[in-house]
Design an enzyme around this catalytic site. Structure first.
Site, PDB file in Angstrom:
ATOM      1  N   GLY A   1     -83.483  44.454 -69.017  1.00  0.00           N
ATOM      2  CA  GLY A   1     -83.691  45.311 -67.849  1.00  0.00           C
ATOM      3  C   GLY A   1     -84.802  46.325 -68.092  1.00  0.00           C
ATOM      4  N   ILE A   2     -84.814  47.366 -67.239  1.00  0.00           N
ATOM      5  CA  ILE A   2     -85.859  48.384 -67.315  1.00  0.00           C
ATOM      6  C   ILE A   2     -85.330  49.579 -68.101  1.00  0.00           C
ATOM      7  CG2 ILE A   2     -87.335  49.933 -65.932  1.00  0.00           C
ATOM      8  CD1 ILE A   2     -86.572  48.167 -63.471  1.00  0.00           C
ATOM      9  N   GLY A   3     -86.175  50.239 -68.881  1.00  0.00           N
ATOM     10  CA  GLY A   3     -85.808  51.554 -69.388  1.00  0.00           C
ATOM     11  C   GLY A   3     -85.714  51.677 -70.888  1.00  0.00           C
ATOM     12  N   ALA A   4     -85.133  52.820 -71.297  1.00  0.00           N
ATOM     13  CA  ALA A   4     -85.136  53.201 -72.704  1.00  0.00           C
ATOM     14  C   ALA A   4     -84.307  52.234 -73.554  1.00  0.00           C
ATOM     15  CB  ALA A   4     -84.596  54.621 -72.849  1.00  0.00           C
ATOM     16  N   ILE A   5     -83.182  51.748 -73.019  1.00  0.00           N
ATOM     17  CA  ILE A   5     -82.313  50.908 -73.851  1.00  0.00           C
ATOM     18  C   ILE A   5     -82.977  49.560 -74.159  1.00  0.00           C
ATOM     19  CG2 ILE A   5     -80.083  49.702 -73.920  1.00  0.00           C
ATOM     20  CD1 ILE A   5     -78.891  52.283 -72.680  1.00  0.00           C
TER      21      ILE A   5
ATOM     22  N   GLU B   1     -86.018  38.742 -65.432  1.00  0.00           N
ATOM     23  CA  GLU B   1     -86.618  39.111 -64.146  1.00  0.00           C
ATOM     24  C   GLU B   1     -87.903  39.900 -64.373  1.00  0.00           C
ATOM     25  OE1 GLU B   1     -83.061  40.978 -62.947  1.00  0.00           O
ATOM     26  OE2 GLU B   1     -84.016  42.915 -62.736  1.00  0.00           O
TER      27      GLU B   1
ATOM     28  N   GLY C   1     -80.930  42.562 -61.034  1.00  0.00           N
ATOM     29  CA  GLY C   1     -80.596  41.223 -61.529  1.00  0.00           C
ATOM     30  C   GLY C   1     -79.404  41.216 -62.467  1.00  0.00           C
TER      31      GLY C   1
END
Ligand code: COA
Length: 434
Positions: free
Chosen positions: A215-219, A238, A336
Site C-alpha cells: 500500500g501507500i505510506g510509511a509502513i 495496485e 485495494g
C-alpha cells in the site's frame, strides 16, 4: 498527413475552451492520483461560476481539490471513492459524498450504474501510430476514457510511457490541450523507530521469491527497507513507489519467480518522485493494466506466494479491521485492501498482512475489544490472516476467536494489555494465562 495526425490537429484547443464543454449536472471523472490533469482542473475552477452541481468523481486526490472548498458548494459536489487530506472536510461537512466500492470494481461502476459524462485525464503525446499512454494512472482512468461522452485530455510531455496496456487512441480524445508540467510527486515517508520495527516484523513473513503488493505510506516504505537480503522478489501491486526502485537497483526485486507475468512489474497506478517516473518510462519490464485486471482477486490469486501488506485504523479482538473510518468519520477508503487480502488468500502459498502501529501516538490502542461505533468493517474476520505491530506478529487465520484475541493482545502496546486481558477473560470465561 495521416488520419490520426489530422484528427489531433483538428481537436487541439485551449484549456479555457475545453472546460466550457462541462455542463451543469455533469458527472466528471478525474484521472487518479498523480495522473490528475492539474492544469485543466485549475481552468475548470476558474470557470466555476458558470457551473451548478457538477459532480467530481475520483479516488485518491493528490492535487489541490479546490472544488471541495465551501465557496464552490453550489458549483461542484465531490463524490469520493477514497478520502484524503484535501477532501476529508467536504465529506465531513456534508458538501461531498463518499461511494463505498472495492477498487477493482470502479470500472464496472462506470460501465453500469455511474455513467460518465466527462473524463478529464493526462496522457503522453502520441506515438507514430497515434496512441497515447496514460502513464502513471491507468486504473479506472482508461475505463473513464472508454465510457465518457466527452474526453478532455492534457497532453503532457512529462508523463512517462508505461506500456501496451496503458494506451488510448488519439481518436478517443475529444478536446486536446497541450500543456507540459511536472507530475504531482509523492515524497518518501518519514520512517521512525515504530515503523522500522513494524517493517522488520513484516519482513520476517516474506520469503525469497515472493510476489508483493504494498500500500501507500510509511509502513510499506519501512517494510522495503528490511528486504535488502531477500532474493528474487516480484511485484503485482495496485501501486508502488520509489522504495521499489531502490530494491531493483540492489538486485532484490527482479520478478524472476513470478508465476503470472514472469519478469514483469504488474501495477495499475504509480505514486512517487521523478526517480520513479524516470524508472518506469519506456521500461519494458513495467506493464500497467487497468485496475479491474490488476486488483481482481482472481487475477491476484494466479500469483503463487502473493504477500499483501496494508494498514488499518483499528483491529478488534476478532480480527476485523476498520481501515477507512474513525468511528463514523470517513478518513480514507477501502482502496485495494480487500482485493489483495482475498487474492492473497486464494494464492498458493499466499499471505496477507495488516500492519499497524500498536497505538495512535502512544495514547489510543489500535487493537480494541470492539470497533468504534459506526465504523464499517473493511477486512472481515473471515478474510484476515496476519496482523503485525512493532511488538510482533499475530497469526489469525485458522485460529479460534479465543486464540485470535490472545495473539492480538500479545502484540498490543504493553500499556493497554491489562485492560484487553480483562475483556478477554469476560468474553471467553477463562483466565488469559491458562
Ligand atoms: N483512533 C483515532 N485516530 C486514529 C486511529 C485510531 N485508531 N488510527 C489512526 N488515526 C488517525 C491518525 O492519528 C491520523 O490523524 P492525523 O491525520 O490527524 O495525524 C489519521 O487517523 C491517519 O492515520 P495514519 O496512521 O497517519 O494514517 P496512514 O497514512 O498510516 O494510513 C490508513 C492508515 C488505515 C488510513 C490507510 O492505510 C488506509 O487508508 N488504508 C485502507 C486502504 C488500503 O489499505 N489501501 C491499500 C493500498 S492503497
Amino acid at each position: 498527413m495521416s488520419d490520426w495526425k489530422r484528427y489531433y490537429q483538428e481537436h487541439l484547443t485551449t484549456a479555457e475552451e475545453a472546460v466550457k464543454r462541462i455542463k451543469s449536472g455533469n458527472r466528471v471523472v478525474v484521472a487518479h492520483a498523480c495522473g490528475e490533469p492539474t492544469y485543466l482542473i485549475d481552468k475548470m475552477i476558474e470557470n466555476a461560476s458558470v457551473y451548478k452541481d457538477v459532480e467530481i468523481v475520483h479516488m485518491v486526490a493528490m492535487g489541490k481539490a479546490e472544488y471541495c472548498k465551501p465557496e464552490y458548494a453550489e458549483n461542484f459536489r465531490h463524490n469520493a471513492f477514497f478520502v484524503g487530506g484535501t477532501t476529508r472536510k467536504a465529506i465531513e461537512e456534508g458538501r461531498g459524498d463518499f461511494t463505498p466500492c472495492f477498487f477493482f470494481e470502479i470500472p464496472e461502476r462506470f460501465r453500469t450504474d455511474m455513467p460518465v459524462d466527462v473524463a478529464m485525464i493526462t496522457c503522453t503525446p502520441p506515438d507514430e501510430n497515434g496512441r497515447c499512454s496514460l502513464g502513471v494512472s491507468v486504473d479506472y482512468t482508461q475505463e473513464a476514457v472508454k465510457d465518457a461522452k466527452i474526453v478532455i485530455a492534457q497532453v503532457n510531455e512529462e508523463m512517462p510511457w508505461t506500456g501496451e496496456h496503458s494506451l488510448i487512441d488519439v481518436t478517443d480524445l475529444d478536446f486536446i490541450v497541450e500543456h507540459d508540467e511536472p507530475l504531482i510527486e509523492l515524497q518518501p515517508s518519514k520512517i521512525g523507530d515504530i515503523e522500522r520495527a513494524i517493517g522488520e516484523n513484516c519482513a520476517k513473513l516474506i520469503k525469497d521469491g515472493d510476489t508483493l503488493q504494498l500500500g501507500i505510506g510509511a509502513i510499506p516504505d519501512a517494510v522495503l527497507m528490511f528486504l535488502g537480503d531477500k532474493k528474487d522478489l516480484g511485484i503485482h501491486s495496485e501501486m508502488f513507489s520509489d522504495g521499489v526502485v531502490n530494491l531493483v537497483e540492489k538486485g532484490v526485486i527482479n520478478n524472476s519467480k513470478k508465476t503470472l507475468h514472469p519478469g514483469q512489474f504488474i501495477v495499475t497506478f504509480l505514486m512517487g518522485t521523478k526517480k520513479l517516473y524516470d524508472f518506469v518510462d519506456h521500461n519494458p519490464a513495467v506493464d500497467m493494466y487497468p485496475v479491474d485486471y490488476v486488483n481482481n482477486p482472481f487475477i491476484v490469486a494466479q500469483n503463487e506466494n502473493l504477500v499483501s501488506i496494508n494498514s488499518a485504523v483499528q483491529v478488534d479482538l476478532y480480527g476485523q479491521t476498520a481501515s477507512e473510518t474513525i468511528g463514523n468519520l470517513q478518513i480514507s477508503g477501502v482502496g485495494g485492501q480487500v482485493d489483495f487480502v482475498r487474492g492473497a488468500a486464494a494464492s498458493k502459498g499466499g499471505r496477507s498482512i495488516i500492519a499497524i502501529p500498536s497505538t495512535v501516538k502512544g495514547k489510543i490502542s489500535k487493537i480494541v475489544p470492539l470497533l468504534d461505533e459506526g465504523a464499517p468493517v473493511t477486512t472481515s474476520r473471515n478474510d484476515i490472516d496476519y496482523v503485525v505491530t512493532e511488538y510482533g506478529i499475530a497469526k489469525l487465520k485458522g485460529r479460534t476467536n479465543r486464540q485470535r484475541a490472545k495473539n492480538l493482545i500479545n502484540i498490543a502496546h504493553p500499556d493497554f494489555r491489562a485492560d484487553l486481558k480483562k475483556v478477554y477473560e469476560q468474553r471467553f470465561h477463562c483466565s488469559f494465562d491458562e
